[in-house]
Design a protein around this motif. Structure first.
Motif, PDB file in Angstrom:
ATOM      1  N   ALA A 219       0.840  -1.199   0.000  1.00  0.00           N
ATOM      2  CA  ALA A 219       0.000   0.000   0.000  1.00  0.00           C
ATOM      3  C   ALA A 219       0.875   1.250   0.000  1.00  0.00           C
ATOM      4  O   ALA A 219       0.640   2.189  -0.772  1.00  0.00           O
ATOM      5  CB  ALA A 219      -0.925  -0.005   1.209  1.00  0.00           C
ATOM      6  N   ALA A 220       1.920   1.243   0.846  1.00  0.00           N
ATOM      7  CA  ALA A 220       2.788   2.416   0.929  1.00  0.00           C
ATOM      8  C   ALA A 220       3.518   2.647  -0.392  1.00  0.00           C
ATOM      9  O   ALA A 220       3.619   3.778  -0.870  1.00  0.00           O
ATOM     10  CB  ALA A 220       3.787   2.249   2.063  1.00  0.00           C
ATOM     11  N   PHE A 223       1.240   3.841  -2.983  1.00  0.00           N
ATOM     12  CA  PHE A 223       0.913   5.222  -2.640  1.00  0.00           C
ATOM     13  C   PHE A 223       1.985   6.171  -3.183  1.00  0.00           C
ATOM     14  O   PHE A 223       1.697   7.276  -3.622  1.00  0.00           O
ATOM     15  CB  PHE A 223       0.797   5.336  -1.128  1.00  0.00           C
ATOM     16  N   LEU A 224       3.238   5.718  -3.171  1.00  0.00           N
ATOM     17  CA  LEU A 224       4.328   6.546  -3.698  1.00  0.00           C
ATOM     18  C   LEU A 224       4.413   6.487  -5.208  1.00  0.00           C
ATOM     19  O   LEU A 224       5.170   7.215  -5.821  1.00  0.00           O
ATOM     20  CB  LEU A 224       5.663   6.074  -3.139  1.00  0.00           C
ATOM     21  N   ALA A 226       5.389   3.690  -6.655  1.00  0.00           N
ATOM     22  CA  ALA A 226       6.442   2.725  -6.955  1.00  0.00           C
ATOM     23  C   ALA A 226       5.951   1.309  -6.722  1.00  0.00           C
ATOM     24  O   ALA A 226       6.729   0.398  -6.480  1.00  0.00           O
ATOM     25  CB  ALA A 226       7.676   3.007  -6.098  1.00  0.00           C
ATOM     26  N   LEU A 239      -5.221   5.819  -2.960  1.00  0.00           N
ATOM     27  CA  LEU A 239      -4.833   6.913  -2.062  1.00  0.00           C
ATOM     28  C   LEU A 239      -3.865   7.868  -2.759  1.00  0.00           C
ATOM     29  O   LEU A 239      -3.908   9.080  -2.550  1.00  0.00           O
ATOM     30  CB  LEU A 239      -4.181   6.347  -0.802  1.00  0.00           C
ATOM     31  N   ARG A 243      -4.258  12.117  -3.503  1.00  0.00           N
ATOM     32  CA  ARG A 243      -3.390  13.046  -2.778  1.00  0.00           C
ATOM     33  C   ARG A 243      -3.628  14.510  -3.116  1.00  0.00           C
ATOM     34  O   ARG A 243      -3.576  15.372  -2.251  1.00  0.00           O
ATOM     35  CB  ARG A 243      -1.934  12.709  -3.066  1.00  0.00           C
ATOM     36  N   ILE A 246      -7.234  15.721  -1.539  1.00  0.00           N
ATOM     37  CA  ILE A 246      -7.709  15.262  -0.234  1.00  0.00           C
ATOM     38  C   ILE A 246      -8.456  16.342   0.534  1.00  0.00           C
ATOM     39  O   ILE A 246      -9.301  16.035   1.352  1.00  0.00           O
ATOM     40  CB  ILE A 246      -6.588  14.721   0.687  1.00  0.00           C
ATOM     41  N   PHE A 247      -8.145  17.600   0.271  1.00  0.00           N
ATOM     42  CA  PHE A 247      -8.776  18.620   1.093  1.00  0.00           C
ATOM     43  C   PHE A 247     -10.207  18.894   0.650  1.00  0.00           C
ATOM     44  O   PHE A 247     -10.992  19.452   1.386  1.00  0.00           O
ATOM     45  CB  PHE A 247      -7.944  19.896   1.072  1.00  0.00           C
ATOM     46  N   TRP A 250     -12.869  14.108   0.834  1.00  0.00           N
ATOM     47  CA  TRP A 250     -12.431  13.250   1.935  1.00  0.00           C
ATOM     48  C   TRP A 250     -12.673  11.787   1.653  1.00  0.00           C
ATOM     49  O   TRP A 250     -11.930  10.922   2.093  1.00  0.00           O
ATOM     50  CB  TRP A 250     -13.144  13.654   3.228  1.00  0.00           C
ATOM     51  N   VAL A 253      -9.950   9.342   0.547  1.00  0.00           N
ATOM     52  CA  VAL A 253      -8.939   8.897   1.494  1.00  0.00           C
ATOM     53  C   VAL A 253      -9.558   8.001   2.561  1.00  0.00           C
ATOM     54  O   VAL A 253      -9.014   6.953   2.909  1.00  0.00           O
ATOM     55  CB  VAL A 253      -8.251  10.104   2.172  1.00  0.00           C
ATOM     56  N   VAL A 254     -10.722   8.431   3.058  1.00  0.00           N
ATOM     57  CA  VAL A 254     -11.288   7.767   4.236  1.00  0.00           C
ATOM     58  C   VAL A 254     -11.676   6.312   3.954  1.00  0.00           C
ATOM     59  O   VAL A 254     -11.298   5.416   4.716  1.00  0.00           O
ATOM     60  CB  VAL A 254     -12.500   8.573   4.757  1.00  0.00           C
ATOM     61  N   GLY A 257      -8.700   4.026   3.145  1.00  0.00           N
ATOM     62  CA  GLY A 257      -7.885   4.050   4.357  1.00  0.00           C
ATOM     63  C   GLY A 257      -8.473   3.172   5.441  1.00  0.00           C
ATOM     64  O   GLY A 257      -7.786   2.353   6.045  1.00  0.00           O
ATOM     65  N   LEU A 258      -9.788   3.336   5.673  1.00  0.00           N
ATOM     66  CA  LEU A 258     -10.439   2.535   6.712  1.00  0.00           C
ATOM     67  C   LEU A 258     -10.359   1.044   6.388  1.00  0.00           C
ATOM     68  O   LEU A 258     -10.152   0.212   7.260  1.00  0.00           O
ATOM     69  CB  LEU A 258     -11.905   2.955   6.876  1.00  0.00           C
ATOM     70  N   LEU A 260      -8.038  -0.511   4.776  1.00  0.00           N
ATOM     71  CA  LEU A 260      -6.679  -0.955   5.090  1.00  0.00           C
ATOM     72  C   LEU A 260      -6.520  -1.125   6.599  1.00  0.00           C
ATOM     73  O   LEU A 260      -5.999  -2.143   7.083  1.00  0.00           O
ATOM     74  CB  LEU A 260      -5.691   0.069   4.550  1.00  0.00           C
TER      75      LEU A 260
ATOM     76  N   PHE B 145       1.768   6.376   6.649  1.00  0.00           N
ATOM     77  CA  PHE B 145       1.411   7.316   5.575  1.00  0.00           C
ATOM     78  C   PHE B 145      -0.065   7.675   5.606  1.00  0.00           C
ATOM     79  O   PHE B 145      -0.456   8.790   5.280  1.00  0.00           O
ATOM     80  CB  PHE B 145       1.824   6.755   4.205  1.00  0.00           C
ATOM     81  N   LEU B 146      -0.887   6.716   6.089  1.00  0.00           N
ATOM     82  CA  LEU B 146      -2.320   6.974   6.200  1.00  0.00           C
ATOM     83  C   LEU B 146      -2.588   7.964   7.322  1.00  0.00           C
ATOM     84  O   LEU B 146      -3.382   8.900   7.179  1.00  0.00           O
ATOM     85  CB  LEU B 146      -3.032   5.645   6.478  1.00  0.00           C
ATOM     86  N   PHE B 150      -4.482  11.537   7.155  1.00  0.00           N
ATOM     87  CA  PHE B 150      -5.592  11.907   8.039  1.00  0.00           C
ATOM     88  C   PHE B 150      -5.255  13.181   8.818  1.00  0.00           C
ATOM     89  O   PHE B 150      -6.092  14.080   8.953  1.00  0.00           O
ATOM     90  CB  PHE B 150      -5.907  10.771   9.022  1.00  0.00           C
ATOM     91  N   MET B 153      -5.504  16.223   6.709  1.00  0.00           N
ATOM     92  CA  MET B 153      -6.888  16.625   6.484  1.00  0.00           C
ATOM     93  C   MET B 153      -7.435  17.345   7.709  1.00  0.00           C
ATOM     94  O   MET B 153      -8.196  18.296   7.596  1.00  0.00           O
ATOM     95  CB  MET B 153      -7.753  15.404   6.170  1.00  0.00           C
TER      96      MET B 153
END
Lengths: 283, 318
Positions: A219-220, A223-224, A226, A239, A243, A246-247, A250, A253-254, A257-258, A260, B145-146, B150, B153
């Motif tokens: 996941a990480a 996310f990068l 790679a 995710l 990036r 995200i603002f 939501w 991401v949420v 993320g949840l 994971l 990273f998560l 969060f 945000m």
């Protein structure tokens, strides 16, 4: 006689695991997420690759439970496929690194000459942080799911090697091994007939750990950028795509993320429970 | 002890040599030609050949390896193909941000982890202990990273407590320096805090079962004295192990956290040089990180000796 005792041991273990309510709750949630992921092609409401620019960045609603992403793709479907891919990466990494690790670990544990070579290499590999090693391997070989799995198997194999070697070495010193060796048993019989069965249970504990951390590292990395290449959805690269927004959005991401976090929670609770059952003294 | 130390030092050097071989093989067996990468796609074959000769890429790999190794022993890690700077300079520039954040994260994770672990052991079986271990479990399950996403945000946009990204060096205002490092340090430190909590808790529980704690209780020692003077001191070995290991973990995890917060540290340096195939920078940076790991391990051994006199005298525990 021996078989029935083994059976009752396992029965006892399952029974005491079932008593653990926390475990049941979290394992249940994780299992639901995992099954949903495995059945993704059946239950996903939309095609995870279908882009509908008209519907881009829609907040969660009835048609799109988890909303839509910057290209108007259904996030719910993408998360389901992402879980499926994460599980695949986790399982494959655990299997490959265990297979390689057991073979090399047994050889290191039995043959003194190989021990020095294999263990020094393992030690060297363990000084390079997991993320760095994985990123280096993946970028150099090219980003693809196959390369992600192979590089992570290389990163995690030393763990299995160390555990296997430790067990194998302690068995090598026992009197009965000496006795069967004197009776003319070949090395392959000692290694595969006597060392291998004893190695299995500590290695299984390692496998759950590798499974969980491989999913996390994948996941990480994704996310990068790679890890798993786009457009194939994985929890990490969903995710990654989120990036920049995200603002404002939501949900991008949420939800992944949840997912994971819940998968990790389930695996960690299970790992704790197994350790408690295997080693009652630690409790 | 002395003999043990030298043996240890010898193995460390062997390990680092193997790391250097692994790194060299990995970076050189990729098929990508750095000369072509430097000159771009439109370069003429002659120019590429010329540069290859200049960079020494036409020599055999073994010659290249030993030249690189020889240079390292002279303190020269090579020159970046892309950035026109020596690797030592690049590492010097990017070391401090990563190091500062790692220290900050270490402080955070120890300040949270050790007290919580002790408390969880003190209130064993009560709701406080259950609460602490649940938080620890959650902390271990949230990838750094998560957590970073969060927190961004939550704290950066609506509340504006911290800058979204970037790094302010200490010279440009200490408060800003701390502010710019806080979120990355928490993202790195929180999962490790969870690990330290659990390790401390387990170590404390084990010690609390021993006879000398019972004796201390029986003679009427105060609870604080039992916890901190008797129990914690004897539980220190696994705690030291996990704390020092976490320091190495921070350097490894920096690759991801620094990308998120746009911090010009070693992680960013490695990541950018991996994608541009900047061999010497990758090799140099990863070697430095491996060195930090190895030094942390040696430091661990020395600290063991300080904490546990049995190790100091006999060279081994128990």
């Amino acid at each position: 006689m021996k078989k029935s005792r083994k059976h009752s041991d396992r029965y006892f273990m399952v029974k005491s695991l079932m008593k653990n309510k926390l475990l049941l709750i979290f394992a249940g949630i994780t299992l639901i997420i995992a099954i949903a992921g495995i059945l993704a092609p059946v239950i996903a409401p939309c095609d995870p690759y279908l882009e509908e620019p008209v519907n881009r960045l829609m907040a969660p609603c009835k048609e799109h439970l988890f909303g839509t992403d910057i290209y108007g793709r259904d996030v719910f479907s993408r998360v389901l496929y992402g879980v499926r891919l994460s599980l695949l990466v986790g399982v494959m990494t655990a299997l490959i690194s265990t297979a390689v690790g057991i073979i090399l670990g047994l050889l290191a544990g039995y043959f003194r000459i190989m021990d020095a070579v294999i263990m020094r290499i393992c030690e060297a590999l363990s000084t390079i942080p997991v993320y760095l090693m994985a990123i280096t391997l993946i970028t150099l070989w090219g980003v693809s799911t196959k390369n992600v799995i192979i590089s992570m198997a290389i990163v995690y194999a030393p763990l299995v090697i160390t555990v296997t070697r430790g067990v194998a070495m302690s068995i090598r010193e026992q009197t009965y091994i000496e006795a069967i060796r004197a009776a003319g048993a070949s090395w392959s019989r000692i290694v595969f007939g006597h060392m291998l069965p004893n190695v299995i249970s500590p290695v299984i504990v390692q496998m759950t750990y590798i499974f969980a951390s491989a999913m996390l590292v994948e996941a990480a990395l994704s996310f990068l950028g790679a890890g798993i290449p786009l457009p194939e959805p994985s929890l990490g690269n969903i995710l990654n795509e989120a990036r920049n927004v995200i603002f404002s959005s939501w949900w991008l991401v949420v939800f992944p993320g949840l997912c994971l976090i819940f998968i990790m929670l389930g695996i960690n609770v299970l790992g704790d429970a197994i350790r408690d059952v295997l080693d009652p003294l630690s409790n | 002890m002395k003999k043990y130390f030298f043996k240890r030092l010898f193995y460390t050097i062997v390990t680092l040599l193997i790391v250097s071989v692994i790194l060299f093989v990995l970076t050189h067996c990729t098929g990508a030609d750095p000369a072509k990468l430097v000159l771009g796609i439109q370069a003429t074959p002659e120019a590429v050949e010329d540069l290859r000769e200049k960079m020494g890429l036409n020599d055999s790999l073994i010659v290249q390896y030993f030249r690189w190794l020889g240079d390292i022993l002279h303190g020269d890690l090579g020159t970046s193909y892309m950035k026109n700077k020596t690797v030592t300079e690049l590492l010097g520039e990017s070391f401090m941000p990563t190091f500062n954040i790692a220290i900050y994260a270490e402080i955070i994770s120890m300040c949270i982890g050790i007290p919580l672990g002790v408390l969880a052991a003190k209130y064993k079986g009560k709701s406080a202990s259950v609460a602490i271990s649940s938080v620890a479990l959650l902390g271990m399950s949230i990838p750094g990273f998560l957590l970073a996403l969060f927190m961004m945000m939550a704290f950066c946009v609506k509340l504006q407590w911290f800058p979204v990204a970037g790094y302010t060096p200490a010279m440009e205002g200490f408060l800003e320096h701390i502010r710019s490092m806080t979120l990355p340090a928490i993202a790195l430190g929180f999962p490790q805090a969870a690990l330290i909590t659990r390790t401390t808790n387990n170590a404390m529980l084990e010690v609390m079962n021993t006879e000398y704690i019972k004796t201390a209780k029986a003679k009427g020692a105060s609870e604080g004295a039992i916890l901190f003077k008797h129990a914690l001191r004897n539980a220190l070995i696994p705690i030291i192990t996990v704390c020092l290991q976490s320091f190495a973990v921070f350097f490894g995890g920096a690759v991801i956290i620094e990308q998120i917060f746009n911090i010009p540290g070693i992680g960013t340096l490695v990541f950018s040089s991996i994608s541009s195939r900047d061999y010497y920078v990758i090799q140099g940076a990863v070697l430095v990180i491996a060195l930090i790991y190895v030094v942390a391990n040696i430091l661990m051994d020395i600290l063991y000796g300080i904490v546990d006199p049995r190790i100091r005298i006999t060279g081994k525990s128990k």
